[in-house]
Design an enzyme around this catalytic site. Structure first.
Site, PDB file in Angstrom:
ATOM      1  N   ASP A 104      38.200  37.199  48.786  1.00 22.09           N
ATOM      2  CA  ASP A 104      37.536  38.499  48.911  1.00 22.09           C
ATOM      3  C   ASP A 104      37.278  38.845  50.366  1.00 22.09           C
ATOM      4  O   ASP A 104      36.360  38.322  50.993  1.00 22.09           O
ATOM      5  CB  ASP A 104      36.223  38.474  48.133  1.00 22.09           C
ATOM      6  CG  ASP A 104      35.578  39.848  48.019  1.00 22.09           C
ATOM      7  OD1 ASP A 104      36.127  40.816  48.579  1.00 22.09           O
ATOM      8  OD2 ASP A 104      34.529  39.961  47.373  1.00 22.09           O
ATOM      9  N   ASP A 121      39.896  45.878  51.098  1.00 21.28           N
ATOM     10  CA  ASP A 121      39.137  44.898  50.323  1.00 21.28           C
ATOM     11  C   ASP A 121      40.029  44.221  49.284  1.00 21.28           C
ATOM     12  O   ASP A 121      40.436  44.844  48.308  1.00 21.28           O
ATOM     13  CB  ASP A 121      37.960  45.603  49.650  1.00 21.28           C
ATOM     14  CG  ASP A 121      37.066  44.652  48.871  1.00 21.28           C
ATOM     15  OD1 ASP A 121      37.266  43.431  48.961  1.00 21.28           O
ATOM     16  OD2 ASP A 121      36.156  45.145  48.182  1.00 21.28           O
TER      17      ASP A 121
END
Length: 436
Positions: free
Chosen positions: A77, A288
């Site tokens: 992430d 992201d």
């Protein structure tokens, strides 16, 4: 969400040794090999120099943590700072299942005391707190998609390939909630943003990149400082950082400047002020890997929706008879497609995000997503994979990993830039593997 579609991807992981001295001295990157915890029956033969990872709604990698090492699967992430692991209960002894980490089984595990500087980090969205009884640092993490986790701040050793073990801080979480109904079975999350407590920062990594495949083939992750080969012609866009701290601007995210959006050949007349952060910092654009789809703020989303509907009117039947429907409560540009068929992806107009010096074109199969379980008579429901951030709500533009498929994405912290290059990831993986 659909039933889990586990993609078998070969992952190459390059890393500098775990020290800032090695990173700055130009040490030759190390080729690391790790094995994923889960593999489908039809997995490709594993080469000794390859690391596997898979993704459906998340990207995951496998690491070894603790002494003796415990193999754990973690979501990769770039939108989060603190790495965390779901820890087995204190009285549970050994690991209760494959998706938990057992602190009691690790001789190198250590809780972070309240007096530690790590407990005073200002980068986290929710500042750490002190447990008055134990005097240990507590953390609580929540995410825009509704996921959350709570626990204690701790340190342990992370073993990555042949490099010396890295002692890193992470959240040892006693509880975790995943809002997705079929979330990937993982033990935690590997935080990769620019914050002081991220895995990237603690490992002194100044550059990393990846390419996500759209098929059961090869994907690639390079972690460390290594110049990319010439067959990957990256276009760079600078990371954006406001001159002054702003309350709603995430300064440790990988933020870039969104300058415009094009649907097909038409450049949308969206004011620059709509695409830029406002005086509070709301409205930044973040790359992201921890978010599946892409979110646009309301005014930009409305412009994309209207133009996509206009250009696809001869090709797709809009879901006009159910105006209140929104997949995941944010994706409401939806269409009816006869059951058993797929949209004519090659004929659909691409949606291109324009940055300062680079662009990302989303086309073909990445444009529409079949909503599982949704039927309208003999039709299935397909939705545009750009969502309305205002409906979540998220106060930012977020570029998810679904739109990063077959795009080489490089995060260059040394030069403060993000590189993009459209590429067939399976081909890049094969060529890079031969070169390494």
């Amino acid at each position: 969400m659909p039933p889990p579609r586990v993609l078998c991807l070969l992952l190459v992981l390059l890393a500098v040794p775990w020290s800032s001295e090695a990173a700055t001295a130009g040490a030759k990157p190390l080729l690391l090999a790790l094995r994923a915890r889960q593999m489908p029956a039809r997995a490709l033969p594993r080469q000794p120099s390859k690391l596997r990872f898979h993704h459906n709604v998340s990207l995951t990698v496998s690491l070894a943590v603790g002494t003796p090492p415990q193999n754990v699967t973690m979501v990769l992430d770039t939108g989060s700072e603190l790495s965390w692991l779901l820890c087995a209960p204190a009285g549970g002894g050994a690991r209760s299942n494959a998706t938990t980490f057992s602190p009691r089984s690790s001789a190198s595990f250590a809780a972070v005391p309240c007096a530690s500087a790590q407990c005073r980090s200002r980068d986290l969205p929710s500042p750490p707190a002190c447990d008055g009884a134990s005097r240990r640092c507590q953390v609580s993490l929540s995410y825009a998609d509704g996921s959350s986790s709570d626990g204690a701040l701790a340190t342990d050793v992370f073993a990555v390939g042949s490099a010396p073990p890295l002692r890193a801080a992470f959240g040892c979480m006693s509880s975790a909630f995943d809002s997705s109904p079929d979330g990937v079975a993982s033990a935690g999350l590997l935080g990769m943003n620019r914050g002081a407590l991220s895995f990237v920062s603690q490992a002194s990594t100044r550059r990393f990149s990846y390419c996500i495949s759209d098929r059961d083939d090869a994907g690639v992750l390079l972690l460390g400082h290594s110049d990319l080969p010439t067959f990957l012609p990256l276009n760079y866009t600078p990371m954006y950082q406001p001159a002054l701290p702003l309350p709603y601007f995430d300064r440790v995210a990988y933020s870039v400047q969104l300058l415009g959006i094009r649907v097909g050949a038409r450049h949308l007349p969206i004011p620059a002020s709509v695409l830029a952060p406002d005086h509070t910092g709301a409205g930044q654009t973040m790359v992201d890997s921890g978010t599946q789809f892409t979110f646009l703020l309301g005014d930009a989303y409305a412009a994309v929706k209207a133009e996509f509907l206009r250009q696809t009117r001869p090709l797709l039947r809009a879901l006009d008879d159910d105006p209140g429907f929104a997949f995941q409560e944010a994706f409401d540009t939806c269409f009816r497609v006869p059951h058993g068929r797929s949209p004519a992806a090659a004929r659909l107009p691409s949606v291109t995000l324009l940055f300062n010096g680079a662009e990302m074109a989303v086309g073909g199969d990445r444009l529409l997503y079949k909503v599982p379980g949704e039927r309208r008579g003999g039709d299935g429901v397909w939705c545009l994979t750009f969502g309305n951030a205002d409906m979540v709500p998220i106060m930012a533009y977020v570029i998810g990993h679904h739109h990063q498929m077959n795009v080489w994405v490089e995060y260059d912290l040394e030069r403060g830039r993000v590189g993009l290059a459209p590429v067939r990831c399976d081909v890049a993986s094969e060529r890079l593997g031969l070169m390494l």
